[in-house]
Design a protein around this motif. Structure first.
Motif, PDB file in Angstrom:
ATOM      1  N   ASN A  58     -57.059  -3.599  19.422  1.00 52.32           N
ATOM      2  CA  ASN A  58     -57.865  -4.729  20.068  1.00 52.32           C
ATOM      3  C   ASN A  58     -58.897  -5.192  18.965  1.00 52.32           C
ATOM      4  OD1 ASN A  58     -56.545  -5.209  22.617  1.00 52.32           O
ATOM      5  ND2 ASN A  58     -57.491  -3.410  23.319  1.00 52.32           N
ATOM      6  N   GLU A  59     -59.701  -4.039  18.358  1.00 47.26           N
ATOM      7  CA  GLU A  59     -60.389  -4.787  17.447  1.00 47.26           C
ATOM      8  C   GLU A  59     -59.754  -5.535  16.202  1.00 47.26           C
ATOM      9  OE1 GLU A  59     -62.656  -1.243  16.080  1.00 47.26           O
ATOM     10  OE2 GLU A  59     -63.698  -0.887  17.986  1.00 47.26           O
ATOM     11  N   ASP A  62     -58.878  -8.721  17.394  1.00 47.03           N
ATOM     12  CA  ASP A  62     -59.874  -9.568  17.276  1.00 47.03           C
ATOM     13  C   ASP A  62     -59.878 -10.366  15.789  1.00 47.03           C
ATOM     14  OD1 ASP A  62     -60.791  -9.044  19.886  1.00 47.03           O
ATOM     15  OD2 ASP A  62     -62.220  -7.772  19.120  1.00 47.03           O
ATOM     16  N   ARG A  63     -59.934  -9.634  14.876  1.00 49.85           N
ATOM     17  CA  ARG A  63     -59.958 -10.132  13.391  1.00 49.85           C
ATOM     18  C   ARG A  63     -58.901 -11.096  13.049  1.00 49.85           C
ATOM     19  NH1 ARG A  63     -62.154  -4.868   9.928  1.00 49.85           N
ATOM     20  NH2 ARG A  63     -62.474  -6.311   8.385  1.00 49.85           N
ATOM     21  N   GLU A  65     -57.223 -12.697  15.122  1.00 53.47           N
ATOM     22  CA  GLU A  65     -56.991 -13.887  15.770  1.00 53.47           C
ATOM     23  C   GLU A  65     -57.626 -15.075  14.700  1.00 53.47           C
ATOM     24  OE1 GLU A  65     -58.529 -12.836  19.580  1.00 53.47           O
ATOM     25  OE2 GLU A  65     -56.239 -12.352  20.273  1.00 53.47           O
ATOM     26  N   ARG A 127     -51.234  -7.781  22.332  1.00 51.76           N
ATOM     27  CA  ARG A 127     -52.219  -8.580  21.824  1.00 51.76           C
ATOM     28  C   ARG A 127     -52.084  -8.295  20.211  1.00 51.76           C
ATOM     29  NH1 ARG A 127     -58.288  -7.931  21.515  1.00 51.76           N
ATOM     30  NH2 ARG A 127     -58.753 -10.007  20.724  1.00 51.76           N
ATOM     31  N   ALA A 131     -51.452 -11.661  17.970  1.00 48.23           N
ATOM     32  CA  ALA A 131     -52.337 -11.935  16.832  1.00 48.23           C
ATOM     33  C   ALA A 131     -51.912 -12.033  15.392  1.00 48.23           C
ATOM     34  CB  ALA A 131     -53.717 -10.738  16.792  1.00 48.23           C
TER      35      ALA A 131
END
Length: 138
Positions: A58-59, A62-63, A65, A127, A131
């Motif tokens: 997930n981290e 995040d980056r 995206e 996710r 991404a």
């Protein structure tokens, strides 16, 4: 996921660009991507349970995206760099760092497989894949 990993690594190699000058924007984006990949593989290397694996994925998502669309723009802006023969010699250091990261990335992939039965890891994998798609050409 295996297909995504191969596409990502191929795309990364396609858009690797040298330092300064004409390609300075591409260098910055690719260094950020490489840093994100290194952080991701380091986090997975330390993960000892499904929750930590999901957190690492997930981290990274995040980056990506934020970074994925930038990488796509760079690839479209400098299509001449898709041919490794056209890449300046200054790319050598970045390519070496990338080669080292690829070895770690392949190993970290096995960590995600180990925990893929966990619902949170599967959700994080979806996710992660979405991404990564943000950097692909339409």
């Amino acid at each position: 996921m295996e297909k995504t990993v191969l596409v990502v690594l191929s795309l990364f190699m396609i858009v690797l660009i040298g330092c300064g000058g004409k390609y300075s924007d591409a260098v910055e984006v690719n260094e950020s991507f490489l840093d994100a990949m290194i952080d991701y593989t380091d986090s997975l290397g330390k993960a000892d349970n499904a929750g930590k694996v999901a957190d690492a994925m997930n981290e990274f998502a995040d980056r990506m995206e934020a970074l994925g669309p930038e990488m796509k723009k760079i690839s479209e802006k400098y299509p001449e760099l898709k041919d490794p023969e056209n890449q300046p010699e200054e790319f050598k250091e970045l390519r070496q760092k990338s080669d080292e990261m690829e070895k770690n990335f392949a190993g970290s992939f096995m960590k995600t497989i180990q925990y893929m039965s966990d619902p949170e890891v599967r959700k994080a994998q979806q996710r992660f894949s979405a991404a990564m798609q943000t950097m692909m050409a339409d």
